[in-house]
Scaffold this active site. Sequence first.
Site, PDB file in Angstrom:
ATOM      1  N   LEU A  65       3.073   4.462   0.239  1.00 50.07           N
ATOM      2  CA  LEU A  65       4.405   4.844  -0.247  1.00 50.07           C
ATOM      3  C   LEU A  65       5.238   3.617  -0.622  1.00 50.07           C
ATOM      4  CD1 LEU A  65       5.241   7.744   2.254  1.00 50.07           C
ATOM      5  CD2 LEU A  65       4.078   7.843   0.034  1.00 50.07           C
ATOM      6  N   TYR A  75       9.581  13.992  12.894  1.00 52.74           N
ATOM      7  CA  TYR A  75       9.475  14.022  14.368  1.00 52.74           C
ATOM      8  C   TYR A  75      10.332  12.934  15.021  1.00 52.74           C
ATOM      9  CZ  TYR A  75       5.387  10.803  13.780  1.00 52.74           C
ATOM     10  OH  TYR A  75       4.546   9.772  13.444  1.00 52.74           O
ATOM     11  N   THR A 135       0.839  -1.214   0.000  1.00 51.10           N
ATOM     12  CA  THR A 135       0.000   0.000   0.000  1.00 51.10           C
ATOM     13  C   THR A 135       0.872   1.262   0.000  1.00 51.10           C
ATOM     14  OG1 THR A 135      -0.019   0.152   2.423  1.00 51.10           O
ATOM     15  CG2 THR A 135      -1.782  -1.156   1.419  1.00 51.10           C
TER      16      THR A 135
HETATM   17  C1  HXC Z   1      -6.584   4.488  21.192  1.00 52.99           C
HETATM   18  C2  HXC Z   1      -6.297   2.534  19.957  1.00 52.99           C
HETATM   19  C3  HXC Z   1      -6.743   3.189  18.782  1.00 52.99           C
HETATM   20  C4  HXC Z   1      -7.138   4.572  18.887  1.00 52.99           C
HETATM   21  C5  HXC Z   1      -6.259   1.143  18.283  1.00 52.99           C
HETATM   22  N1  HXC Z   1      -6.018   1.271  19.601  1.00 52.99           N
HETATM   23  N2  HXC Z   1      -6.703   2.289  17.760  1.00 52.99           N
HETATM   24  N3  HXC Z   1      -6.216   3.183  21.154  1.00 52.99           N
HETATM   25  N4  HXC Z   1      -7.022   5.171  20.106  1.00 52.99           N
HETATM   26  N5  HXC Z   1      -7.539   5.275  17.833  1.00 52.99           N
HETATM   27  C6  HXC Z   1      -5.555   0.252  20.520  1.00 52.99           C
HETATM   28  C7  HXC Z   1      -6.509  -0.927  20.595  1.00 52.99           C
HETATM   29  O1  HXC Z   1      -7.608  -0.678  21.459  1.00 52.99           O
HETATM   30  C8  HXC Z   1      -5.586  -2.021  21.133  1.00 52.99           C
HETATM   31  O2  HXC Z   1      -5.340  -1.874  22.506  1.00 52.99           O
HETATM   32  C9  HXC Z   1      -4.260  -1.688  20.441  1.00 52.99           C
HETATM   33  O3  HXC Z   1      -4.321  -0.317  20.050  1.00 52.99           O
HETATM   34  C10 HXC Z   1      -4.023  -2.533  19.194  1.00 52.99           C
HETATM   35  O4  HXC Z   1      -5.116  -2.335  18.330  1.00 52.99           O
HETATM   36  P1  HXC Z   1      -5.603  -3.471  17.314  1.00 52.99           P
HETATM   37  O5  HXC Z   1      -6.692  -2.885  16.477  1.00 52.99           O
HETATM   38  O6  HXC Z   1      -5.877  -4.751  18.048  1.00 52.99           O
HETATM   39  O7  HXC Z   1      -4.252  -3.733  16.487  1.00 52.99           O
HETATM   40  P2  HXC Z   1      -4.031  -4.103  14.988  1.00 52.99           P
HETATM   41  O8  HXC Z   1      -5.259  -4.707  14.370  1.00 52.99           O
HETATM   42  O9  HXC Z   1      -2.750  -4.868  14.930  1.00 52.99           O
HETATM   43  O10 HXC Z   1      -3.824  -2.676  14.269  1.00 52.99           O
HETATM   44  C11 HXC Z   1      -2.631  -1.927  14.475  1.00 52.99           C
HETATM   45  C12 HXC Z   1      -2.896  -0.434  14.304  1.00 52.99           C
HETATM   46  C13 HXC Z   1      -3.631  -0.139  12.980  1.00 52.99           C
HETATM   47  C14 HXC Z   1      -1.553   0.274  14.392  1.00 52.99           C
HETATM   48  C15 HXC Z   1      -3.782   0.024  15.476  1.00 52.99           C
HETATM   49  O11 HXC Z   1      -3.865   1.244  12.874  1.00 52.99           O
HETATM   50  C16 HXC Z   1      -2.839  -0.625  11.773  1.00 52.99           C
HETATM   51  O12 HXC Z   1      -2.972  -1.796  11.377  1.00 52.99           O
HETATM   52  N6  HXC Z   1      -2.024   0.251  11.157  1.00 52.99           N
HETATM   53  C17 HXC Z   1      -1.128  -0.110  10.024  1.00 52.99           C
HETATM   54  C18 HXC Z   1      -1.033   0.969   8.999  1.00 52.99           C
HETATM   55  C19 HXC Z   1      -0.782   2.354   9.522  1.00 52.99           C
HETATM   56  O13 HXC Z   1      -0.951   2.644  10.735  1.00 52.99           O
HETATM   57  N7  HXC Z   1      -0.400   3.260   8.601  1.00 52.99           N
HETATM   58  C20 HXC Z   1      -0.136   4.648   8.951  1.00 52.99           C
HETATM   59  C21 HXC Z   1       1.315   4.901   8.978  1.00 52.99           C
HETATM   60  S1  HXC Z   1       1.463   6.620   8.878  1.00 52.99           S
HETATM   61  P3  HXC Z   1      -6.164  -2.733  23.621  1.00 52.99           P
HETATM   62  O14 HXC Z   1      -5.518  -2.378  24.919  1.00 52.99           O
HETATM   63  O15 HXC Z   1      -7.589  -2.264  23.527  1.00 52.99           O
HETATM   64  O16 HXC Z   1      -6.017  -4.181  23.269  1.00 52.99           O
HETATM   65  C22 HXC Z   1       2.842   7.159   9.553  1.00 52.99           C
HETATM   66  C23 HXC Z   1       3.088   8.601   9.151  1.00 52.99           C
HETATM   67  C24 HXC Z   1       3.875   9.409  10.107  1.00 52.99           C
HETATM   68  O17 HXC Z   1       3.533   6.484  10.247  1.00 52.99           O
HETATM   69  C25 HXC Z   1       4.059  10.879   9.760  1.00 52.99           C
HETATM   70  C26 HXC Z   1       2.983  11.597   9.011  1.00 52.99           C
HETATM   71  C27 HXC Z   1       3.276  13.014   8.606  1.00 52.99           C
HETATM   72  P1  NAP Z   2       0.451   2.738   4.832  1.00 51.56           P
HETATM   73  O1  NAP Z   2      -0.041   2.655   3.431  1.00 51.56           O
HETATM   74  O2  NAP Z   2      -0.525   2.498   5.935  1.00 51.56           O
HETATM   75  O3  NAP Z   2       1.689   1.746   4.962  1.00 51.56           O
HETATM   76  C1  NAP Z   2       2.022   1.027   6.114  1.00 51.56           C
HETATM   77  C2  NAP Z   2       2.223  -0.422   5.724  1.00 51.56           C
HETATM   78  O4  NAP Z   2       2.779  -1.145   6.821  1.00 51.56           O
HETATM   79  C3  NAP Z   2       0.940  -1.153   5.333  1.00 51.56           C
HETATM   80  O5  NAP Z   2       1.120  -1.709   4.059  1.00 51.56           O
HETATM   81  C4  NAP Z   2       0.774  -2.238   6.392  1.00 51.56           C
HETATM   82  O6  NAP Z   2       0.231  -3.417   5.810  1.00 51.56           O
HETATM   83  C5  NAP Z   2       2.227  -2.440   6.828  1.00 51.56           C
HETATM   84  N1  NAP Z   2       2.331  -3.013   8.159  1.00 51.56           N
HETATM   85  C6  NAP Z   2       1.747  -2.581   9.300  1.00 51.56           C
HETATM   86  N2  NAP Z   2       2.060  -3.392  10.306  1.00 51.56           N
HETATM   87  C7  NAP Z   2       2.870  -4.364   9.814  1.00 51.56           C
HETATM   88  C8  NAP Z   2       3.509  -5.515  10.370  1.00 51.56           C
HETATM   89  N3  NAP Z   2       3.405  -5.825  11.679  1.00 51.56           N
HETATM   90  N4  NAP Z   2       4.272  -6.290   9.558  1.00 51.56           N
HETATM   91  C9  NAP Z   2       4.388  -5.986   8.240  1.00 51.56           C
HETATM   92  N5  NAP Z   2       3.801  -4.936   7.656  1.00 51.56           N
HETATM   93  C10 NAP Z   2       3.048  -4.129   8.434  1.00 51.56           C
HETATM   94  O7  NAP Z   2       1.095   4.187   5.121  1.00 51.56           O
HETATM   95  P2  NAP Z   2       2.155   5.062   4.305  1.00 51.56           P
HETATM   96  O8  NAP Z   2       1.727   6.474   4.443  1.00 51.56           O
HETATM   97  O9  NAP Z   2       2.396   4.513   2.956  1.00 51.56           O
HETATM   98  O10 NAP Z   2       3.467   4.885   5.212  1.00 51.56           O
HETATM   99  C11 NAP Z   2       4.653   4.260   4.719  1.00 51.56           C
HETATM  100  C12 NAP Z   2       5.842   4.716   5.527  1.00 51.56           C
HETATM  101  O11 NAP Z   2       6.054   6.119   5.350  1.00 51.56           O
HETATM  102  C13 NAP Z   2       5.719   4.501   7.030  1.00 51.56           C
HETATM  103  O12 NAP Z   2       6.970   4.133   7.563  1.00 51.56           O
HETATM  104  C14 NAP Z   2       5.341   5.868   7.541  1.00 51.56           C
HETATM  105  O13 NAP Z   2       5.692   6.077   8.888  1.00 51.56           O
HETATM  106  C15 NAP Z   2       6.167   6.730   6.615  1.00 51.56           C
HETATM  107  N6  NAP Z   2       5.730   8.121   6.511  1.00 51.56           N
HETATM  108  C16 NAP Z   2       4.596   8.413   5.833  1.00 51.56           C
HETATM  109  C17 NAP Z   2       4.223   9.739   5.718  1.00 51.56           C
HETATM  110  C18 NAP Z   2       3.016  10.150   4.921  1.00 51.56           C
HETATM  111  O14 NAP Z   2       2.720  11.349   4.882  1.00 51.56           O
HETATM  112  N7  NAP Z   2       2.307   9.243   4.283  1.00 51.56           N
HETATM  113  C19 NAP Z   2       5.003  10.745   6.318  1.00 51.56           C
HETATM  114  C20 NAP Z   2       6.145  10.387   7.024  1.00 51.56           C
HETATM  115  C21 NAP Z   2       6.507   9.058   7.104  1.00 51.56           C
HETATM  116  P3  NAP Z   2      -0.646  -4.498   6.632  1.00 51.56           P
HETATM  117  O15 NAP Z   2      -1.696  -3.746   7.338  1.00 51.56           O
HETATM  118  O16 NAP Z   2      -1.137  -5.420   5.538  1.00 51.56           O
HETATM  119  O17 NAP Z   2       0.305  -5.218   7.536  1.00 51.56           O
END
Ligand code: HXC
Ligand code: NAP
Length: 296
Positions: free
Chosen positions: A29, A157, A27
């Site tokens: 980036l 950050y 997905t």
């Molecule tokens: C408070 C929360 C929450 C919320 C989840 N939790 N969402 N707590 N507020 N909004 C809590 C849950 O209650 C649970 O705790 C724990 O977090 C784990 O949640 P799960 O849903 O069971 O986990 P999981 O299904 O593994 O999902 C992981 C996730 C989810 C991180 C919560 O968002 C995910 O799958 N993300 C992957 C992709 C992603 O996040 N992409 C964005 C990257 S962007 P408890 O105690 O209830 O069990 C990025 C950019 C940075 O990094 C910079 C931008 C400029």
């Molecule tokens: P994204 O599409 O949500 O990408 C995150 C990916 O991580 C998903 O494909 C997710 O796939 C995978 N992932 C999450 N948990 C994992 C696990 N336990 N094992 C393996 N894979 C896992 O978000 P994005 O914006 O493209 O972010 C990509 C990178 O750029 C991240 O490191 C993010 O911090 C960084 N970044 C993004 C931005 C921005 O503006 N978009 C800015 C600064 C930095 P599954 O859910 O299938 O596991």
Amino acid sequence: MDKNYLKPMLKEDSLKDKVVVITGGGTGLGKAMGQYFLELGAVLVITSRKIEVLEKTAAELQEKTKGIVLPIKCDVSDYKDVEQLLATTVERFGKVDVLVNNAAGNFISPTERLSNRAFDIIVNIVLKGTYNCSLAFGKHWISKKQNATVLNIVTTYAWTGSAYVVPSACAKAGVLALTRSLAVEWAKYGIRFNAIAPGPFPTKGAWSRLLPGDLMKKFDFTQKVPLKRVGEHQELSNLAAYLISDYSAYINGEVITIDGAEWLKGAGQFNMLEAVSDEMWDEIEKSIRNVSSTQK
Ligand code: HXC
Ligand code: NAP
């Protein structure tokens, strides 16, 4: 202005026959970088927890680029999964040249509302996932006496810290420390470590968790960035391709920010003076000159 940054930058075949593993490559980036690496001749392995997503992306990228893409299910926070990812990649392609630690988890929340499990989950994906992959792949490369490159995706950050995304900030800071540490320690094995710190680059994964609902309108990133725009996936892919290619052979331990000066705008003490109009500047200049002349 000529939008050259929307165009592919590197020479054809710049990554020819390099085997590149991108975590979180199904997905956002990760997918965008993967497509460009394929266009430059790389063989691609994409990995994440959701195999259906990976398979769909693999089919789409193969169709678009005519390259080879292998989707492998792997939770990077599980070391056994990571060892399996490495073994399957090497079994299929005979080697691996590049690791891109891109997988991440993140969401906005006041820290006092987080459970310890919520904190863990983010740190486990971002920091533990990165050190798991770096360690497993590194041991392999060292034992094979093979040169290799690691690219870590952090954020700005990682060094400023940020409220409301504290687990992510802690984890990204750790990833940056790992990047700089291993760049030195493993240089003797021919393994380079670099990082990219992107500013805002719209993706569904990030935007849905960091700017849900009305927040997108309220905190318009295009106004926060001095260049008055968000990032384009191709310009990030251009930088990433350069950093994993042999053209960047002397760059090691570096973090390159690509954010239109977003974080610096938040840092400079007088940056808020951008709000001052020309007319106000006329008045301000007069009053400063006045003070200066009365003090002579
Ligand atoms: C408070 C929360 C929450 C919320 C989840 N939790 N969402 N707590 N507020 N909004 C809590 C849950 O209650 C649970 O705790 C724990 O977090 C784990 O949640 P799960 O849903 O069971 O986990 P999981 O299904 O593994 O999902 C992981 C996730 C989810 C991180 C919560 O968002 C995910 O799958 N993300 C992957 C992709 C992603 O996040 N992409 C964005 C990257 S962007 P408890 O105690 O209830 O069990 C990025 C950019 C940075 O990094 C910079 C931008 C400029
Ligand atoms: P994204 O599409 O949500 O990408 C995150 C990916 O991580 C998903 O494909 C997710 O796939 C995978 N992932 C999450 N948990 C994992 C696990 N336990 N094992 C393996 N894979 C896992 O978000 P994005 O914006 O493209 O972010 C990509 C990178 O750029 C991240 O490191 C993010 O911090 C960084 N970044 C993004 C931005 C921005 O503006 N978009 C800015 C600064 C930095 P599954 O859910 O299938 O596991």
